[in-house]
Design a protein around this motif. Sequence first.
Motif, PDB file in Angstrom:
ATOM      1  N   GLN A  73      -2.597   5.627   4.074  1.00 41.72           N
ATOM      2  CA  GLN A  73      -2.729   5.497   2.613  1.00 41.72           C
ATOM      3  C   GLN A  73      -2.035   6.638   1.890  1.00 41.72           C
ATOM      4  OE1 GLN A  73      -6.839   4.954   1.553  1.00 41.72           O
ATOM      5  NE2 GLN A  73      -6.879   2.955   2.506  1.00 41.72           N
ATOM      6  N   PRO A  74      -0.704   6.644   1.907  1.00 40.79           N
ATOM      7  CA  PRO A  74      -0.014   7.741   1.221  1.00 40.79           C
ATOM      8  C   PRO A  74      -0.257   7.672  -0.292  1.00 40.79           C
ATOM      9  CG  PRO A  74       1.546   6.312   2.376  1.00 40.79           C
ATOM     10  CD  PRO A  74       0.229   5.648   2.421  1.00 40.79           C
ATOM     11  N   ASP A  75      -0.056   8.811  -0.938  1.00 39.95           N
ATOM     12  CA  ASP A  75      -0.316   8.879  -2.376  1.00 39.95           C
ATOM     13  C   ASP A  75       0.973   8.493  -3.120  1.00 39.95           C
ATOM     14  OD1 ASP A  75      -1.203   9.564  -4.839  1.00 39.95           O
ATOM     15  OD2 ASP A  75      -1.138  11.735  -4.515  1.00 39.95           O
ATOM     16  N   ASP A  76       1.247   7.192  -3.246  1.00 43.38           N
ATOM     17  CA  ASP A  76       2.486   6.793  -3.926  1.00 43.38           C
ATOM     18  C   ASP A  76       2.285   5.481  -4.693  1.00 43.38           C
ATOM     19  OD1 ASP A  76       2.549   4.813  -1.963  1.00 43.38           O
ATOM     20  OD2 ASP A  76       3.968   5.908  -0.706  1.00 43.38           O
ATOM     21  N   PHE A  77       3.349   5.020  -5.351  1.00 46.10           N
ATOM     22  CA  PHE A  77       3.240   3.828  -6.204  1.00 46.10           C
ATOM     23  C   PHE A  77       2.817   2.600  -5.402  1.00 46.10           C
ATOM     24  CE2 PHE A  77       5.853   4.488 -10.319  1.00 46.10           C
ATOM     25  CZ  PHE A  77       5.310   5.736 -10.483  1.00 46.10           C
ATOM     26  N   MET A  78       3.424   2.445  -4.212  1.00 48.47           N
ATOM     27  CA  MET A  78       3.116   1.245  -3.423  1.00 48.47           C
ATOM     28  C   MET A  78       1.632   1.191  -3.100  1.00 48.47           C
ATOM     29  SD  MET A  78       4.725   0.039   0.198  1.00 48.47           S
ATOM     30  CE  MET A  78       6.271  -0.697  -0.273  1.00 48.47           C
ATOM     31  N   GLN A  79       1.091   2.345  -2.676  1.00 50.92           N
ATOM     32  CA  GLN A  79      -0.318   2.397  -2.305  1.00 50.92           C
ATOM     33  C   GLN A  79      -1.204   2.163  -3.532  1.00 50.92           C
ATOM     34  OE1 GLN A  79      -0.815   2.583   0.917  1.00 50.92           O
ATOM     35  NE2 GLN A  79      -3.004   2.174   0.586  1.00 50.92           N
ATOM     36  N   THR A  80      -0.798   2.756  -4.656  1.00 60.17           N
ATOM     37  CA  THR A  80      -1.562   2.569  -5.898  1.00 60.17           C
ATOM     38  C   THR A  80      -1.692   1.079  -6.188  1.00 60.17           C
ATOM     39  OG1 THR A  80      -0.655   4.627  -6.723  1.00 60.17           O
ATOM     40  CG2 THR A  80      -1.628   3.186  -8.366  1.00 60.17           C
ATOM     41  N   LEU A  81      -0.584   0.348  -6.034  1.00 59.08           N
ATOM     42  CA  LEU A  81      -0.621  -1.087  -6.328  1.00 59.08           C
ATOM     43  C   LEU A  81      -1.401  -1.856  -5.271  1.00 59.08           C
ATOM     44  CD1 LEU A  81       3.042  -1.566  -7.591  1.00 59.08           C
ATOM     45  CD2 LEU A  81       0.964  -1.591  -8.967  1.00 59.08           C
ATOM     46  N   MET A  82      -1.321  -1.381  -4.014  1.00 64.08           N
ATOM     47  CA  MET A  82      -2.059  -2.070  -2.948  1.00 64.08           C
ATOM     48  C   MET A  82      -3.565  -1.966  -3.173  1.00 64.08           C
ATOM     49  SD  MET A  82       0.242  -0.969   0.344  1.00 64.08           S
ATOM     50  CE  MET A  82      -0.827  -1.620   1.617  1.00 64.08           C
ATOM     51  N   GLN A  83      -3.972  -0.889  -3.864  1.00 66.87           N
ATOM     52  CA  GLN A  83      -5.413  -0.700  -4.075  1.00 66.87           C
ATOM     53  C   GLN A  83      -5.894  -1.175  -5.450  1.00 66.87           C
ATOM     54  OE1 GLN A  83      -5.508   3.421  -3.038  1.00 66.87           O
ATOM     55  NE2 GLN A  83      -5.685   2.983  -0.859  1.00 66.87           N
ATOM     56  N   ALA A  84      -4.927  -1.619  -6.277  1.00 63.83           N
ATOM     57  CA  ALA A  84      -5.298  -1.993  -7.655  1.00 63.83           C
ATOM     58  C   ALA A  84      -5.952  -3.371  -7.705  1.00 63.83           C
ATOM     59  CB  ALA A  84      -4.042  -1.989  -8.527  1.00 63.83           C
ATOM     60  N   ARG A  85      -6.688  -3.599  -8.780  1.00 68.97           N
ATOM     61  CA  ARG A  85      -7.283  -4.927  -9.026  1.00 68.97           C
ATOM     62  C   ARG A  85      -7.089  -5.275 -10.488  1.00 68.97           C
ATOM     63  NH1 ARG A  85     -11.233  -6.923  -5.488  1.00 68.97           N
ATOM     64  NH2 ARG A  85     -11.471  -5.571  -3.674  1.00 68.97           N
ATOM     65  N   TYR A  86      -6.781  -6.541 -10.736  1.00 67.12           N
ATOM     66  CA  TYR A  86      -6.730  -7.006 -12.123  1.00 67.12           C
ATOM     67  C   TYR A  86      -8.132  -6.943 -12.723  1.00 67.12           C
ATOM     68  CZ  TYR A  86      -2.003  -8.886 -11.421  1.00 67.12           C
ATOM     69  OH  TYR A  86      -0.666  -9.021 -11.170  1.00 67.12           O
ATOM     70  N   LYS A  87      -8.185  -7.055 -14.053  1.00 66.16           N
ATOM     71  CA  LYS A  87      -9.481  -6.988 -14.737  1.00 66.16           C
ATOM     72  C   LYS A  87     -10.460  -8.028 -14.186  1.00 66.16           C
ATOM     73  CE  LYS A  87      -7.539  -5.814 -19.062  1.00 66.16           C
ATOM     74  NZ  LYS A  87      -7.017  -6.561 -20.164  1.00 66.16           N
ATOM     75  N   ASP A  88      -9.910  -9.185 -13.734  1.00 71.52           N
ATOM     76  CA  ASP A  88     -10.803 -10.229 -13.220  1.00 71.52           C
ATOM     77  C   ASP A  88     -11.183 -10.001 -11.752  1.00 71.52           C
ATOM     78  OD1 ASP A  88      -8.545 -10.866 -11.785  1.00 71.52           O
ATOM     79  OD2 ASP A  88      -8.157 -12.766 -12.783  1.00 71.52           O
TER      80      ASP A  88
END
Length: 462
Positions: free
Chosen positions: A231-246
């Motif tokens: 889990q590197p600290d980068d954009f790709m990982q940020t998006l992999m862990q993100a969730r939409y509001k729903d």
Amino acid sequence: MRKPLNNEDTLQEPKTVPEISGGWPLIGHLLDFQKDPVSMLSRGWREKGELVRFRLGPREFVLFTGPEAHDFYFRAPEDQLNAKAVYQFTVPIFGRGVAYDVSPEIMTEQLGFLFPALRETAMRRFVRIMFEEASEFADTLGKDGVVDLPHAMNELTVKIASRCLIGQEVRDQVDSGFAEAYHDLQKGINTLGFFLPRLPVTAHRSRDQARRKVAQLFSRIMAERRLGGIQPDDFMQTLMQARYKDGRVLDDEEITGILLTVLFAGQHTSAVLATWIGLELLRAPSYLERIRDEAQDTYRETGIMELSGLKQQVVLERAVREGERLHPPLIVLIRKVLKPMRYKDHIVPAGTLAMVSPAVSHRLPHVFSDPEQFHPERFSPPASEDKQHHYALIGFGGGRHRCMGKNFAYLQLKAIWTVLLDRFDLCLDTAFPTPDYGSWVTGPRAPCRIRYRLRSQASIFR
Ligand code: HEM
């Protein structure tokens, strides 16, 4: 506080926006615009003022010029001035389900995932990467030689952007396939693509093939990360862990699309502006020496480039800002008018394409004194010409679509030129180039070479 101008602001009957002189039947102002859009649009402003109309073939455009008109333009709601309708040519590149293929609300949510990845802690890490990549690039140049500056800045910024904005694994693949695929994708941004993005021509076929290659590469990296629990600290990982509001997580295709959106928005623009800034500095040797002195003062004690140091380099920052003013990489921003708009006593009908031009507006003599001159001191007090109006400088846009990467871009430009000026004495090897208006991002016309030689002084960096 001043109220934004709108339809109710005047009781007078609205007038049609005046047309720039010199239009031809059928083609309108196409020839003049293709030859030199900045001269043509500046002439329009001189002839008719803040709002002028022109035609490119069958399409009607209205240009909004000057800080007050920009303010109106950037405040307009999306259902009146619409970006999505204009930037459809990006859909085959960024992909389905992201950016200009989705509603403005979803696009905002998607880009919003990345804000945490652009915060101060991330920027500290990025500055180290920018320094390392710029230094490694300087190492490859050797003691002396001649280099094609746009090409060099492109290579360097692809490395920085892929490492900072996507992930280390993509940076590792730059020389073995990624750069080539990315280049083919970039070729998909052409005039034909703007009007007919799905037309089956060779450039579009290579674009689609490159898109598939990039998507495969990104998917493979994401799969490896999931499998290895990395889990590197980068954009790709940020998006992999993100969730939409729903509550929905993003699929690989969406993640790829958002990463490509950011890469496309941020890399070539940075390469082009880095090139222009270098060119301008080489013909302003006394200012260039002040930048070197400032770098000496900033790094003398630590010998380490850090975020705090880059922030202190205000003399360099003014040069970057002056580069943005004189050579904004995006010379026009466009929206489609979905509902008629009234600005002062003029009406802009629905269906028109509404434009602002950073290149034209940055040369307004009542906003910037002696506007054709490279004069970074215009941004220091008391003149502070950029602070006289919120929208005097618009090289990074404004309003809801304003650039999210401006701070990143400024740091990168400062890091690159701090390293190169520390390492080399430089001079132009060709005449100062004119702008090449043939592509979406306006860089210098070839040839554009610089000559370099290792400086005799020891580097300020350890
Ligand atoms: C010198 C470098 C850059 C320049 C001149 C630049 C310029 C701009 C401009 C003018 C816009 C507004 C476009 C419009 O209104 O139609 C914009 C939007 C954008 N920029 Fe940048 N940019 C640069 C670097 C970056 C970087 C490094 C990133 C990423 C970290 C980035 C990400 C974006 C994104 C995602 C948008 C779209 C925002 C939206 O539509 O909501 N840009 N940029």
